[in-house]
Design a protein around this motif. Sequence first.
Motif, PDB file in Angstrom:
ATOM      1  N   ASP A 161     -31.646  57.562  69.267  1.00 11.22           N
ATOM      2  CA  ASP A 161     -31.988  58.465  68.272  1.00 11.22           C
ATOM      3  C   ASP A 161     -32.460  60.174  68.364  1.00 11.22           C
ATOM      4  OD1 ASP A 161     -34.281  57.487  68.170  1.00 11.22           O
ATOM      5  OD2 ASP A 161     -34.396  56.257  66.327  1.00 11.22           O
ATOM      6  N   ASP A 162     -33.600  59.524  68.647  1.00 12.80           N
ATOM      7  CA  ASP A 162     -34.270  60.607  68.330  1.00 12.80           C
ATOM      8  C   ASP A 162     -34.308  61.683  69.313  1.00 12.80           C
ATOM      9  OD1 ASP A 162     -36.253  60.497  65.632  1.00 12.80           O
ATOM     10  OD2 ASP A 162     -37.768  59.169  67.651  1.00 12.80           O
ATOM     11  N   ASP A 215     -31.713  63.737  67.730  1.00 13.68           N
ATOM     12  CA  ASP A 215     -31.646  64.609  66.772  1.00 13.68           C
ATOM     13  C   ASP A 215     -32.370  65.936  67.685  1.00 13.68           C
ATOM     14  OD1 ASP A 215     -30.311  63.183  65.055  1.00 13.68           O
ATOM     15  OD2 ASP A 215     -33.188  62.412  64.149  1.00 13.68           O
ATOM     16  N   PRO A 223     -27.130  59.183  65.135  1.00 14.57           N
ATOM     17  CA  PRO A 223     -28.276  58.723  66.263  1.00 14.57           C
ATOM     18  C   PRO A 223     -28.175  57.251  66.864  1.00 14.57           C
ATOM     19  CG  PRO A 223     -28.270  58.123  63.641  1.00 14.57           C
ATOM     20  CD  PRO A 223     -27.347  59.283  64.353  1.00 14.57           C
ATOM     21  N   ALA A 282     -30.244  63.511  57.131  1.00 15.46           N
ATOM     22  CA  ALA A 282     -31.706  63.581  57.839  1.00 15.46           C
ATOM     23  C   ALA A 282     -31.618  63.309  59.532  1.00 15.46           C
ATOM     24  CB  ALA A 282     -31.963  61.822  56.956  1.00 15.46           C
ATOM     25  N   LEU A 283     -32.759  63.928  59.574  1.00 14.68           N
ATOM     26  CA  LEU A 283     -32.713  63.633  61.169  1.00 14.68           C
ATOM     27  C   LEU A 283     -34.384  63.526  61.469  1.00 14.68           C
ATOM     28  CD1 LEU A 283     -30.721  65.665  61.049  1.00 14.68           C
ATOM     29  CD2 LEU A 283     -31.837  67.360  63.340  1.00 14.68           C
ATOM     30  N   GLY A 284     -34.513  63.155  63.077  1.00 15.60           N
ATOM     31  CA  GLY A 284     -35.486  62.385  62.954  1.00 15.60           C
ATOM     32  C   GLY A 284     -36.966  61.996  62.182  1.00 15.60           C
ATOM     33  N   ARG A 316     -35.134  60.828  58.312  1.00 15.03           N
ATOM     34  CA  ARG A 316     -34.579  59.862  59.148  1.00 15.03           C
ATOM     35  C   ARG A 316     -35.436  58.216  58.971  1.00 15.03           C
ATOM     36  NH1 ARG A 316     -33.702  57.645  63.608  1.00 15.03           N
ATOM     37  NH2 ARG A 316     -33.995  59.573  64.866  1.00 15.03           N
ATOM     38  N   LYS A 317     -36.012  58.889  59.407  1.00 16.01           N
ATOM     39  CA  LYS A 317     -37.181  57.014  59.275  1.00 16.01           C
ATOM     40  C   LYS A 317     -37.931  56.579  57.556  1.00 16.01           C
ATOM     41  CE  LYS A 317     -37.632  57.645  64.321  1.00 16.01           C
ATOM     42  NZ  LYS A 317     -38.607  58.064  65.440  1.00 16.01           N
ATOM     43  N   SER A 369     -29.092  58.022  58.256  1.00 15.16           N
ATOM     44  CA  SER A 369     -29.214  59.289  58.527  1.00 15.16           C
ATOM     45  C   SER A 369     -27.979  60.276  58.280  1.00 15.16           C
ATOM     46  CB  SER A 369     -28.909  59.089  60.038  1.00 15.16           C
ATOM     47  OG  SER A 369     -27.114  58.478  60.070  1.00 15.16           O
ATOM     48  N   ARG A 370     -27.015  59.408  57.553  1.00 16.94           N
ATOM     49  CA  ARG A 370     -26.160  60.667  56.813  1.00 16.94           C
ATOM     50  C   ARG A 370     -25.388  60.156  55.246  1.00 16.94           C
ATOM     51  NH1 ARG A 370     -23.265  63.932  60.317  1.00 16.94           N
ATOM     52  NH2 ARG A 370     -21.926  64.820  58.551  1.00 16.94           N
ATOM     53  N   MET A 427     -35.481  67.896  58.216  1.00 16.90           N
ATOM     54  CA  MET A 427     -36.275  67.189  59.259  1.00 16.90           C
ATOM     55  C   MET A 427     -37.495  67.971  59.184  1.00 16.90           C
ATOM     56  SD  MET A 427     -34.125  70.066  61.645  1.00 16.90           S
ATOM     57  CE  MET A 427     -33.612  71.559  61.372  1.00 16.90           C
TER      58      MET A 427
END
Lengths: 352, 97
Positions: A99-100, A103, A121, B8-10, B13-14, B19-20, B88
């Motif tokens: 996933d990373d 990204d 991801p 949301a990236l990286g 996101r966590k 993510s979307r 991000m």
Amino acid sequence: VLLYHSNPLWNLPETDKVEKIMARMKFVVAIDIQHTESTQWADVFLPAHTYLESYLLNCLEPPAVTGHSLRQPVVEPVGDTRDAYDILTELAERMGFRDDWNDILNVVCGYTAQPKYLLAPEKRYSVEEFWDQYARSVYGDNKGLDWFKEHGHAVRYRTPEETYMPYGDLRIPFYFEFIRRAGDDMRRKFADVGLHDWPLDNYQALPFWKNSQVIEDERAGYEYFAITFKESLHTFADTMVMPWLSEVSEKDPIHSGVLMNSLTARKLGLKTGDRIRLTSPAGSIEGNVQVIEGIHPQVVGVSNTLTRYVVSNDRAKERGTHFNRLLTGSMRYTDNATGGLESSARVRVERV
Amino acid sequence: MASANIAALGTTRKMLGFSRRTVEVEFENATVADLLRQLNTLDGRTLYDNVVCNGKLRGDFAIMVDGLSLKADQLNRRLHGGEDVVTMAILRHLHGG
């Protein structure tokens, strides 16, 4: 450490130091298309497809043209090799951060500016899917990988406006105040943490002259300037695996020794083929003299193209001239504003 | 009520756990800061709490609205509806050639 088509033992200055650093590494993985001085340190070597076996949507660089051309595989992959993208994706997946990884690709490919093309991801993309997505993000949904397979490229000549006014109506600064601001900012921050030995004198808003350390090295008895050069037939070192190119370039005597002007050779009592040692403040190398006219009498030239200690192609093996051993990696030889390394060295010349 | 398309990236996101997502902005004349306050993170706070310090976007995070990256002090940018908002952590990488 992960080595990805990279040969730090050859490309970095002060090779002895790099060797010591590699010796301290607990685990080294190398992805490459051939063995090199650096892959010799690898615990695991992952062989990648060559340019003849893989896709690449290659960005054509200005100034004359703009656009992308598609490199397509023309032969079946030889042996147990994989596309380098696939290798990295597989590693990321097995290590639990696909996933990373997606990204990171989203950022590098500029998809953050076009969210509709963001890689998901949770999905693993094949090489072809990856390039298809990239092509669509640049040229629109009607020009994906299939379009490039059929048409080959989307390259065109740049317009006069693109060539001569690349920034449109924006002003091009002459006084780089942001460089000065960055220097002032770093000075304050370094002072906060007690760092006082990092030179910041290059952070000036206007161009200025400052002697390179190699000019100062003359006082220590290093009489000659040593420079290096590449071969126009080759792209970096990757194409050294192509016997035809190597055969042609090897016929040029400029790659077969340390180039020296005839006046200098006469002064030192040297002739073509004599073995000499070049010694700089960083280290020394040996090579055979190649007397020519087309070099300044105070300069010796060392080809860094065809020499290798370790490479799959036996024809490219050692000729005794690894130029970067002459370079010093300290801050005295580095532009502290750009990180640019001094790429010439001051040397003494002696017969071996 | 306007909506915004969040990607949301990286790290973000966590933080958010997705993510979307398309979200409805809860009131008129909302800003990016309002949107960030509305996005709950898995640690029980909001994305605003996580990425904003003293009213400014932290230097290790980036927010892009319709392809343009916001400066640290531009969180008061108004949302009109339908914007693509990407959040991000900054990826620091060196490259050259």
